[in-house]
Design a protein around this motif. Sequence first.
Motif, PDB file in Angstrom:
ATOM      1  N   VAL A   1       0.675  -1.049  -0.117  1.00 39.54           N
ATOM      2  CA  VAL A   1       0.032   0.177   0.029  1.00 39.54           C
ATOM      3  C   VAL A   1       1.021   1.190   0.230  1.00 39.54           C
ATOM      4  O   VAL A   1       1.522   1.706   1.194  1.00 39.54           O
ATOM      5  CB  VAL A   1      -0.850  -0.026   1.241  1.00 39.54           C
ATOM      6  N   GLY A   2       1.367   1.804  -1.215  1.00 39.96           N
ATOM      7  CA  GLY A   2       2.229   2.690  -1.418  1.00 39.96           C
ATOM      8  C   GLY A   2       1.596   4.049  -1.300  1.00 39.96           C
ATOM      9  O   GLY A   2       0.494   4.280  -1.614  1.00 39.96           O
ATOM     10  N   ASP A   3       2.448   5.219  -0.745  1.00 40.06           N
ATOM     11  CA  ASP A   3       1.725   6.500  -0.609  1.00 40.06           C
ATOM     12  C   ASP A   3       1.609   7.077  -2.480  1.00 40.06           C
ATOM     13  O   ASP A   3       1.038   8.065  -2.154  1.00 40.06           O
ATOM     14  CB  ASP A   3       2.369   7.427   0.338  1.00 40.06           C
ATOM     15  N   SER A   4       2.155   6.078  -3.125  1.00 34.32           N
ATOM     16  CA  SER A   4       1.986   6.714  -4.627  1.00 34.32           C
ATOM     17  C   SER A   4       0.599   6.761  -4.963  1.00 34.32           C
ATOM     18  O   SER A   4       0.109   7.127  -5.910  1.00 34.32           O
ATOM     19  CB  SER A   4       2.491   5.446  -5.355  1.00 34.32           C
ATOM     20  N   LEU A   5      -0.244   6.226  -3.732  1.00 38.32           N
ATOM     21  CA  LEU A   5      -1.806   6.327  -4.281  1.00 38.32           C
ATOM     22  C   LEU A   5      -2.280   7.707  -4.365  1.00 38.32           C
ATOM     23  O   LEU A   5      -3.178   8.218  -4.858  1.00 38.32           O
ATOM     24  CB  LEU A   5      -2.509   5.577  -3.150  1.00 38.32           C
ATOM     25  N   GLY A   6      -1.503   8.596  -3.697  1.00 38.67           N
ATOM     26  CA  GLY A   6      -1.508  10.211  -3.721  1.00 38.67           C
ATOM     27  C   GLY A   6      -1.536  10.668  -4.988  1.00 38.67           C
ATOM     28  O   GLY A   6      -2.283  11.517  -5.558  1.00 38.67           O
ATOM     29  N   MET A   7      -0.696   9.840  -6.074  1.00 35.62           N
ATOM     30  CA  MET A   7      -0.611  10.432  -7.538  1.00 35.62           C
ATOM     31  C   MET A   7      -1.531   9.509  -8.252  1.00 35.62           C
ATOM     32  O   MET A   7      -2.325  10.425  -9.117  1.00 35.62           O
ATOM     33  CB  MET A   7       0.868  10.084  -7.906  1.00 35.62           C
ATOM     34  N   VAL A   8      -1.734   8.159  -8.152  1.00 37.07           N
ATOM     35  CA  VAL A   8      -2.193   7.376  -9.124  1.00 37.07           C
ATOM     36  C   VAL A   8      -3.812   7.243  -8.730  1.00 37.07           C
ATOM     37  O   VAL A   8      -4.805   7.030  -9.734  1.00 37.07           O
ATOM     38  CB  VAL A   8      -1.809   6.039  -9.326  1.00 37.07           C
ATOM     39  N   VAL A   9      -3.929   7.517  -7.521  1.00 33.82           N
ATOM     40  CA  VAL A   9      -5.594   7.279  -6.994  1.00 33.82           C
ATOM     41  C   VAL A   9      -6.018   8.648  -6.978  1.00 33.82           C
ATOM     42  O   VAL A   9      -7.151   9.050  -7.570  1.00 33.82           O
ATOM     43  CB  VAL A   9      -5.708   6.220  -5.772  1.00 33.82           C
ATOM     44  N   GLN A  10      -5.542   9.484  -6.155  1.00 35.35           N
ATOM     45  CA  GLN A  10      -6.104  10.629  -5.890  1.00 35.35           C
ATOM     46  C   GLN A  10      -5.774  11.827  -6.906  1.00 35.35           C
ATOM     47  O   GLN A  10      -6.600  13.075  -6.685  1.00 35.35           O
ATOM     48  CB  GLN A  10      -5.379  11.232  -4.603  1.00 35.35           C
ATOM     49  N   GLY A  11      -4.827  11.646  -7.627  1.00 36.16           N
ATOM     50  CA  GLY A  11      -4.609  12.692  -8.789  1.00 36.16           C
ATOM     51  C   GLY A  11      -3.628  13.676  -8.610  1.00 36.16           C
ATOM     52  O   GLY A  11      -3.608  14.748  -9.017  1.00 36.16           O
ATOM     53  N   HIS A  12      -2.930  13.683  -7.213  1.00 39.17           N
ATOM     54  CA  HIS A  12      -1.841  14.747  -6.842  1.00 39.17           C
ATOM     55  C   HIS A  12      -0.552  14.620  -7.701  1.00 39.17           C
ATOM     56  O   HIS A  12      -0.475  13.537  -8.202  1.00 39.17           O
ATOM     57  CB  HIS A  12      -1.566  14.490  -5.263  1.00 39.17           C
ATOM     58  N   ARG A  13       0.341  15.788  -7.707  1.00 43.95           N
ATOM     59  CA  ARG A  13       1.361  15.828  -8.166  1.00 43.95           C
ATOM     60  C   ARG A  13       2.562  15.103  -7.333  1.00 43.95           C
ATOM     61  O   ARG A  13       3.703  14.905  -8.363  1.00 43.95           O
ATOM     62  CB  ARG A  13       1.884  16.951  -8.597  1.00 43.95           C
ATOM     63  N   SER A  14       2.274  14.654  -6.284  1.00 46.14           N
ATOM     64  CA  SER A  14       3.346  14.122  -5.409  1.00 46.14           C
ATOM     65  C   SER A  14       2.670  13.317  -4.362  1.00 46.14           C
ATOM     66  O   SER A  14       1.470  13.514  -4.263  1.00 46.14           O
ATOM     67  CB  SER A  14       4.301  15.240  -4.979  1.00 46.14           C
ATOM     68  N   THR A  15       3.528  12.661  -3.537  1.00 50.99           N
ATOM     69  CA  THR A  15       2.859  11.655  -2.519  1.00 50.99           C
ATOM     70  C   THR A  15       2.774  12.635  -1.244  1.00 50.99           C
ATOM     71  O   THR A  15       2.333  12.012  -0.325  1.00 50.99           O
ATOM     72  CB  THR A  15       3.852  10.479  -2.237  1.00 50.99           C
ATOM     73  N   LEU A  16       3.112  13.764  -1.221  1.00 53.68           N
ATOM     74  CA  LEU A  16       3.106  14.629  -0.169  1.00 53.68           C
ATOM     75  C   LEU A  16       1.860  14.857   0.620  1.00 53.68           C
ATOM     76  O   LEU A  16       1.964  14.875   1.732  1.00 53.68           O
ATOM     77  CB  LEU A  16       4.018  16.178  -0.315  1.00 53.68           C
ATOM     78  N   PRO A  17       0.963  15.084  -0.268  1.00 53.51           N
ATOM     79  CA  PRO A  17      -0.495  15.530   0.315  1.00 53.51           C
ATOM     80  C   PRO A  17      -1.076  14.197   1.166  1.00 53.51           C
ATOM     81  O   PRO A  17      -2.083  14.359   1.994  1.00 53.51           O
ATOM     82  CB  PRO A  17      -1.433  15.716  -0.752  1.00 53.51           C
ATOM     83  N   VAL A  18      -0.327  12.907   0.964  1.00 56.50           N
ATOM     84  CA  VAL A  18      -1.226  11.725   1.802  1.00 56.50           C
ATOM     85  C   VAL A  18      -1.001  11.802   3.021  1.00 56.50           C
ATOM     86  O   VAL A  18      -0.103  12.021   3.698  1.00 56.50           O
ATOM     87  CB  VAL A  18      -0.730  10.442   1.062  1.00 56.50           C
ATOM     88  N   THR A  19      -2.181  11.454   3.803  1.00 55.68           N
ATOM     89  CA  THR A  19      -2.137  11.379   5.207  1.00 55.68           C
ATOM     90  C   THR A  19      -2.037  10.248   5.772  1.00 55.68           C
ATOM     91  O   THR A  19      -2.421   9.184   5.233  1.00 55.68           O
ATOM     92  CB  THR A  19      -3.419  12.366   5.825  1.00 55.68           C
TER      93      THR A  19
END
Length: 254
Positions: free
Chosen positions: A41-59
Amino acid sequence: MTTLSALKRMKQDGTPIAVLTAYDAAFARLCGEAGCDVLLVGDSLGMVVQGHRSTLPVTLEQMVYHTEMVARGNTADCWLVVDIPFMADATVEQGLASAQALVQAGADMVKLEGGERVLPLVERLAALGVPVCGHLGLLPQSVLRHGYRNVTPAEALLAEARALEAAGAEMLVLECVPAETARQIAQAVAMPVIGIGSGPHVDGQVLVLHDVLGISERAPSFSRNFMAEAGDIPAALAAYVEAVRTGEFPDEDS
Ligand code: KIV
């Protein structure tokens, strides 16, 4: 069911370990049925699931939510690794609380980005019986400082890998590390070393699910779209696992 001991035996036997990211129950089940050994369960979900430009917004709360879903769908009992997201390990105490939340959500192992900075937390987690995976090379959580590239020289990476293992880490992800350096690190440590964009001479491979399925907005050059030649998603996932297992993926240049 895949255990940490089984993964260590795979390293010893030279059987490549197949890892995919998973973010929900449906894909966790499909990845397990395809023969994956490990789900991340990578924080890459911030980019590929949530559509952010980086993983930084993932909580941390979001990682807990996705971990619960993946754990429910993990019917094949793959080893389940979960990222501690950006700044959720800013202090040792915060890192311990984050790891507790993720393990209680279903993680078998937590993954931390970085070398020397994370050693005190790795030691505490290992002492508390929480399996830890390190992550060296390109560090997506350090994108603001270094961009999307590995900036650590080979000697330092080798020293960091050894230090992580000495502190208690039991698995290591190497991202975008030169293939020869990755090979040396995999030989130097007893823990399984999983590569992404780090060449074929490591103990296993991980790719981001959306890259494998050809549905990422921007897939890195080292990844491969396994959907292109497969008729459906289960066949694409099985083709990835088979390609890792046989050593057909990645080639020397990936
Ligand atoms: O977040 C993630 O998916 C990862 C992999 C790229 C290794 O850390």
